[in-house]
Write a protein that holds these residues in place. Structure first.
Motif, PDB file in Angstrom:
ATOM      1  N   ILE A  48       0.827  -1.203   0.000  1.00  0.00           N
ATOM      2  CA  ILE A  48       0.000   0.000   0.000  1.00  0.00           C
ATOM      3  C   ILE A  48       0.867   1.261   0.000  1.00  0.00           C
ATOM      4  N   LYS A  49       2.039   1.172   0.655  1.00  0.00           N
ATOM      5  CA  LYS A  49       2.923   2.339   0.727  1.00  0.00           C
ATOM      6  C   LYS A  49       3.388   2.797  -0.655  1.00  0.00           C
ATOM      7  N   GLU A  50       3.553   1.838  -1.587  1.00  0.00           N
ATOM      8  CA  GLU A  50       3.987   2.204  -2.933  1.00  0.00           C
ATOM      9  C   GLU A  50       2.974   1.767  -3.990  1.00  0.00           C
ATOM     10  N   LYS A  51       1.710   1.740  -3.590  1.00  0.00           N
ATOM     11  CA  LYS A  51       0.640   1.240  -4.446  1.00  0.00           C
ATOM     12  C   LYS A  51       0.554   1.972  -5.779  1.00  0.00           C
ATOM     13  N   GLY A  52       0.745   3.301  -5.759  1.00  0.00           N
ATOM     14  CA  GLY A  52       0.566   4.084  -6.973  1.00  0.00           C
ATOM     15  C   GLY A  52       1.493   3.713  -8.103  1.00  0.00           C
ATOM     16  N   SER A  53       2.660   3.131  -7.770  1.00  0.00           N
ATOM     17  CA  SER A  53       3.651   2.812  -8.802  1.00  0.00           C
ATOM     18  C   SER A  53       3.640   1.338  -9.196  1.00  0.00           C
ATOM     19  N   ILE A  54       2.838   0.522  -8.512  1.00  0.00           N
ATOM     20  CA  ILE A  54       2.834  -0.921  -8.753  1.00  0.00           C
ATOM     21  C   ILE A  54       1.699  -1.304  -9.696  1.00  0.00           C
ATOM     22  N   ILE A  55       2.033  -2.117 -10.695  1.00  0.00           N
ATOM     23  CA  ILE A  55       1.016  -2.635 -11.612  1.00  0.00           C
ATOM     24  C   ILE A  55       0.703  -4.101 -11.293  1.00  0.00           C
ATOM     25  N   LEU A  56       1.764  -4.894 -11.080  1.00  0.00           N
ATOM     26  CA  LEU A  56       1.594  -6.313 -10.764  1.00  0.00           C
ATOM     27  C   LEU A  56       2.480  -6.698  -9.579  1.00  0.00           C
ATOM     28  N   VAL A  57       2.090  -7.790  -8.919  1.00  0.00           N
ATOM     29  CA  VAL A  57       2.853  -8.314  -7.779  1.00  0.00           C
ATOM     30  C   VAL A  57       2.960  -9.824  -7.913  1.00  0.00           C
ATOM     31  N   ALA A  58       4.127 -10.370  -7.529  1.00  0.00           N
ATOM     32  CA  ALA A  58       4.317 -11.817  -7.513  1.00  0.00           C
ATOM     33  C   ALA A  58       5.246 -12.174  -6.357  1.00  0.00           C
ATOM     34  N   ASP A  59       5.030 -13.329  -5.761  1.00  0.00           N
ATOM     35  CA  ASP A  59       5.901 -13.786  -4.678  1.00  0.00           C
ATOM     36  C   ASP A  59       7.211 -14.321  -5.225  1.00  0.00           C
ATOM     37  N   GLN A  60       8.253 -14.185  -4.425  1.00  0.00           N
ATOM     38  CA  GLN A  60       9.488 -14.890  -4.714  1.00  0.00           C
ATOM     39  C   GLN A  60       9.319 -16.342  -4.297  1.00  0.00           C
ATOM     40  N   PRO A  61      10.130 -17.250  -4.858  1.00  0.00           N
ATOM     41  CA  PRO A  61      10.060 -18.652  -4.439  1.00  0.00           C
ATOM     42  C   PRO A  61      10.294 -18.790  -2.935  1.00  0.00           C
ATOM     43  N   ARG A  62       9.558 -19.677  -2.292  1.00  0.00           N
ATOM     44  CA  ARG A  62       9.671 -19.966  -0.870  1.00  0.00           C
ATOM     45  C   ARG A  62       9.237 -18.792   0.005  1.00  0.00           C
ATOM     46  N   GLY A  63       8.556 -17.820  -0.596  1.00  0.00           N
ATOM     47  CA  GLY A  63       7.988 -16.756   0.211  1.00  0.00           C
ATOM     48  C   GLY A  63       9.000 -15.868   0.903  1.00  0.00           C
ATOM     49  N   SER A  64      10.211 -15.754   0.366  1.00  0.00           N
ATOM     50  CA  SER A  64      11.249 -14.972   1.000  1.00  0.00           C
ATOM     51  C   SER A  64      11.115 -13.480   0.726  1.00  0.00           C
TER      52      SER A  64
END
Length: 217
Positions: free
Chosen positions: A195-211
């Motif tokens: 949420i802190k950088e929501k305005g600049s983010i289009i997509l999100v994905a996890d890194q492997p193993r949730g790190s």
């Protein structure tokens, strides 16, 4: 019945959100890596848990002061003392452990519904320290869909138990609500970072193993 209503309502929200997701050309986006600062995460966890206890417990106490129900089982087990204590603690341990796995399964179901890759988009495993299960979504999702999947366990499990606790005045329902909200602390922490950088983010994905996670701009 209440849980079934919550599930159907949630599925309706999922379908509407999925239909609104736009086609995005990944080649036009830049990917940035975000690592989890565990010191910051632990600090957030202490504050989140304390606030959750205060926000959830005080209204419950005001509503049910003097009329709280401490009924753990619906039938008389003809037990008392140590045997009853052992049975209650064992029941809490088993159901809480089951809740940990259900928490991650809900993550997986919601994220797989949103992703074009389906179940191939999510993976399950265990952290070494502490030894707990995790679910990660390595397929990029819009920030709104990712956040919805991240908070789904807290909304379905903690939210349902909170409503039941407020309706019935049952202390153990309130306790389970707080336990399952506690297990979602990490989810709320990730969401707060997004949420802190929501305005600049289009997509999100996890890194492997949730790190950590990747953001696409």
């Amino acid at each position: 019945m209440l849980l079934c209503f919550d599930v159907f309502l949630f599925i309706g929200v999922l379908n509407r959100r999925k239909n609104k997701q736009k086609q995005i050309n990944m080649k036009l986006l830049s990917r940035e890596e975000r690592e989890i600062d565990f010191n910051e995460a632990y600090s957030y966890a202490y504050k989140f848990i304390l606030c959750s206890i205060i926000v959830v417990s005080i209204p419950f106490y005001i509503i049910w002061k003097g009329n709280m129900s401490f009924c753990f089982f619906t039938t008389d087990l003809n037990l008392s003392g140590v045997p009853l204590l052992v049975l209650c603690l064992s029941f809490i341990l088993v159901t809480f452990t089951f809740g940990l796995f259900l928490h991650e399964i809900i993550h997986g179901i919601v994220w797989s519904i949103f992703s074009k890759k389906g179940t191939k988009a999510v993976s399950f495993g265990f952290f070494n320290e502490p030894f707990t299960p995790y679910c990660s979504c390595e397929a990029p999702l819009s920030i709104k869909l990712y956040i919805l999947g991240a908070l789904a366990p807290a909304l379905l499990m903690g939210g349902t138990l909170l409503v039941v606790a407020y309706i019935t005045g049952n202390v153990f329902c309130l306790l389970y609500c707080l336990l399952f909200m506690t297990t979602a602390t990490g989810d709320f922490f990730i969401v707060s970072l997004l949420i802190k950088e929501k305005g600049s983010i289009i997509l999100v994905a996890d890194q492997p193993r949730g790190s950590g996670y990747y953001i696409y701009k």
